[in-house]
Write an enzyme that holds these catalytic residues in place. Structure first.
Site, mmCIF file in Angstrom:
data_model
loop_
_atom_site.group_PDB
_atom_site.id
_atom_site.type_symbol
_atom_site.label_atom_id
_atom_site.label_comp_id
_atom_site.label_asym_id
_atom_site.label_seq_id
_atom_site.Cartn_x
_atom_site.Cartn_y
_atom_site.Cartn_z
ATOM 1 N N THR A 43 51.181 13.497 29.056
ATOM 2 C CA THR A 43 50.263 13.280 27.941
ATOM 3 C C THR A 43 48.968 14.031 28.216
ATOM 4 O O THR A 43 48.285 13.747 29.204
ATOM 5 C CB THR A 43 49.962 11.778 27.763
ATOM 6 N N GLN A 44 48.654 14.986 27.377
ATOM 7 C CA GLN A 44 47.454 15.785 27.558
ATOM 8 C C GLN A 44 46.222 15.144 26.935
ATOM 9 O O GLN A 44 45.100 15.460 27.315
ATOM 10 C CB GLN A 44 47.660 17.175 26.944
#
Length: 267
Positions: A43-44
């Site tokens: 998850t960025q």
């Protein structure tokens, strides 16, 4: 990775391509195939986010408050989200940041209570200090894998006559204080909480603490575009934990009429 909580939920320029003109996740031609597995992603940035969590200590225990909004970027998407979670008999956890990550944490905390208090049957009840220590290890472990849980968490509780209030975030950073706020509340509401509470932790009544909390939430609603005038308050005392139903905050925008540039004013 953007570690600044007030930016969570807003697209990063280096990772957002609205028109699909650049394939962001295509493997470079000179990169060996076995160095990156496209089935494993990180998850960025958080997607659906909650804003501030406020907490303070008062004479009888701990009080914590959050609003009920979960935003999809700048869209006020979900308006009935509970961001306060009871853990066992003595603890409440409040969360800002990504709501799906918070749901994951709720599941593992519930499993922890079942494992430690139900299956073990040794009459040992987890207190807030143990829950905070557990969460700090979980958050730091995920950060070390470069796959953090995008949350700022407050852990408050009351056990054996002792009040406990502490913070942990996606980096595993921890600290304890008599007043704590996350998100935008750390800038706007925390100074109000400190001024009203510090030095009065052992004399502040629940009614006074509630009035302080409501005023801080009102200021946040006026100033924070990711907040809502609908909130919940949790208390943890010797009598146990209690989380209120959703409460509508009484607000008034009449003061804005005297601000230049507001409404129909032209001068």
């Amino acid at each position: 990775m953007d570690h600044f909580p007030t930016n969570w939920g807003r697209p990063r320029n280096d990772a957002f391509d609205a028109y699909g003109t650049y394939p962001l996740h295509v493997r470079p031609q000179n990169e060996p195939k076995d160095t990156f597995d496209h089935g494993v992603q990180r998850t960025q940035q958080p997607i659906v986010t909650g804003t501030s969590v406020l907490a303070l200590t008062y004479k009888d225990g701990i009080m914590m408050a959050t609003d009920n909004l979960a935003s999809y970027g700048s869209l006020a998407r979900f308006k009935d989200i509970q961001r306060l979670h009871p853990v066992g008999e003595y603890t409440v956890v409040g969360a800002g940041g990504d709501m799906s990550d918070f749901q994951y944490l709720q599941h593992i905390l519930d499993d922890l209570i079942i494992e430690q208090e139900v299956n073990t049957q040794d009459n040992h009840k987890l207190g807030p200090a143990e829950v905070h220590e557990y969460l700090s290890n979980v958050m730091y472990a995920r950060r070390s894998k470069i796959n953090p849980l995008w949350n700022s968490l407050l852990v408050g509780g009351f056990k054996d006559g002792k009040k406990f209030l502490a913070y942990v975030d996606l980096l595993g950073t921890t600290y304890s204080a008599s007043t704590i706020a996350t998100g935008y509340g750390a800038y706007i509401a925390l100074p109000l909480l400190r001024k009203a509470v510090e030095g009065r932790e052992n004399t502040l009544t629940e009614e006074e603490a509630r009035a302080i909390m409501e005023e801080s939430l009102r200021v946040l609603f006026y100033r924070d575009a990711r907040s809502l005038n609908k909130y919940q308050i949790a208390t943890v005392t010797a009598s146990g934990t209690s989380i209120s139903d959703s409460i509508k905050l009484e607000t008034s925008w009449g003061f804005a009429e005297g601000i230049r540039g507001y409404g129909s004013q032209t001068q």
